[in-house]
Design an enzyme around this catalytic site. Structure first.
Site, mmCIF file in Angstrom:
data_model
loop_
_atom_site.group_PDB
_atom_site.id
_atom_site.type_symbol
_atom_site.label_atom_id
_atom_site.label_comp_id
_atom_site.label_asym_id
_atom_site.label_seq_id
_atom_site.Cartn_x
_atom_site.Cartn_y
_atom_site.Cartn_z
ATOM 1 N N CYS A 86 24.826 17.777 19.742
ATOM 2 C CA CYS A 86 26.215 17.386 19.533
ATOM 3 C C CYS A 86 26.836 18.223 18.411
ATOM 4 O O CYS A 86 27.070 19.407 18.582
ATOM 5 C CB CYS A 86 26.291 15.883 19.284
ATOM 6 S SG CYS A 86 27.941 15.178 19.527
ATOM 7 N N HIS A 194 22.875 13.339 23.818
ATOM 8 C CA HIS A 194 21.957 12.919 22.755
ATOM 9 C C HIS A 194 20.609 12.470 23.324
ATOM 10 O O HIS A 194 20.445 11.298 23.674
ATOM 11 C CB HIS A 194 22.569 11.754 21.975
ATOM 12 C CG HIS A 194 23.693 12.126 21.078
ATOM 13 N ND1 HIS A 194 23.514 12.405 19.740
ATOM 14 C CD2 HIS A 194 25.025 12.257 21.317
ATOM 15 C CE1 HIS A 194 24.686 12.693 19.185
ATOM 16 N NE2 HIS A 194 25.618 12.616 20.121
ATOM 17 N N GLU A 196 17.920 11.938 21.632
ATOM 18 C CA GLU A 196 17.297 11.013 20.679
ATOM 19 C C GLU A 196 17.796 9.586 20.859
ATOM 20 O O GLU A 196 17.159 8.638 20.377
ATOM 21 C CB GLU A 196 17.534 11.492 19.238
ATOM 22 C CG GLU A 196 18.877 11.164 18.638
ATOM 23 C CD GLU A 196 20.026 12.049 19.125
ATOM 24 O OE1 GLU A 196 21.137 11.931 18.575
ATOM 25 O OE2 GLU A 196 19.821 12.853 20.057
#
Length: 221
Positions: A86, A194, A196
């Site tokens: 990002c 994302h 994660e």
């Protein structure tokens, strides 16, 4: 694997990355303040999401000058693995590790949703646990995530196989539906989704965990 996560004023995904690398995968993880230059002993540098320096001027424009990022450029040029997520992707384009730019979303709105993307190749360290053509569901959260590049750069990205992830429904208007790209060597990856945030079932998807888990094999080999 020894992981370094760069922390800027305004970062807000650094602890999420740390939870995946250290908490879930049990890898040594060091938080690197933006003023630090010492990246010795690290195998992977993660430039996380957030709003580095408040996104003043434009996303990543100030972060590119930080000592930690200057050290990261040298780390990448020496073959080290670098992941920008990002805001981290935006920063990697600002420092020149990846081509193109991330600009305002096509609809001018901040998009926060889960979106499907396709794995374009599975022979990179980042995608070795996936199959080519596999569909992943990953969260996005950005206002300036539309990937843009001139026609010559886009043609080079496609010819070199640098597009690693591609949107199925293109939520932000990115050129060529691009969600994530690598450098020519493949050791630097920038992506707007994302991974994660999709590493545990409780979060709604585990599709992102494989990206991190796959990095363990080449380092241990």
């Amino acid at each position: 694997m020894n992981v370094g996560v760069i922390v800027f004023p305004g970062s807000n995904c650094d602890r999420d990355v740390q939870w995946v690398t250290a908490g879930l995968l049990g890898q040594s993880t060091r938080m690197i303040w933006h003023e630090e230059r010492d990246l010795s002993g690290l195998d992977l540098i993660v430039v996380p999401g957030g709003f580095s320096y408040g996104d003043y001027l434009r996303c990543g424009a100030i972060a590119r000058f930080s000592p930690a990022m200057q050290a990261t450029v040298a780390f990448a040029e020496a073959g080290g693995l670098v992941l920008g997520i990002c805001n981290g992707f935006q920063i990697l384009t600002e420092v020149g590790l990846l081509p193109g730019a991330l600009v305002r979303n096509r609809d001018l709105h901040f998009r926060c949703e889960t979106t499907p993307l396709r794995v374009e190749r599975s022979d990179r360290p980042w995608s070795r646990t996936y199959q080519q053509g596999q569909i992943l569901n990953l969260p996005i959260a950005h206002g300036e995530g539309r990937y843009h590049a001139d026609p010559a750069t886009l043609a080079a990205l496609e010819a070199n196989g640098q597009v690693l992830f591609r949107y199925l429904d293109n939520p932000n208007g990115s050129c060529n539906d691009i969600a994530g790209i690598t450098n020519v060597a493949g050791n630097v990856l920038g992506m707007m989704p994302h991974p994660e945030r999709a590493a545990e079932a409780i979060a709604g998807s585990v599709d992102g965990l494989g990206l991190f888990a796959g990095l363990l094999e080449p380092v241990a080999a």
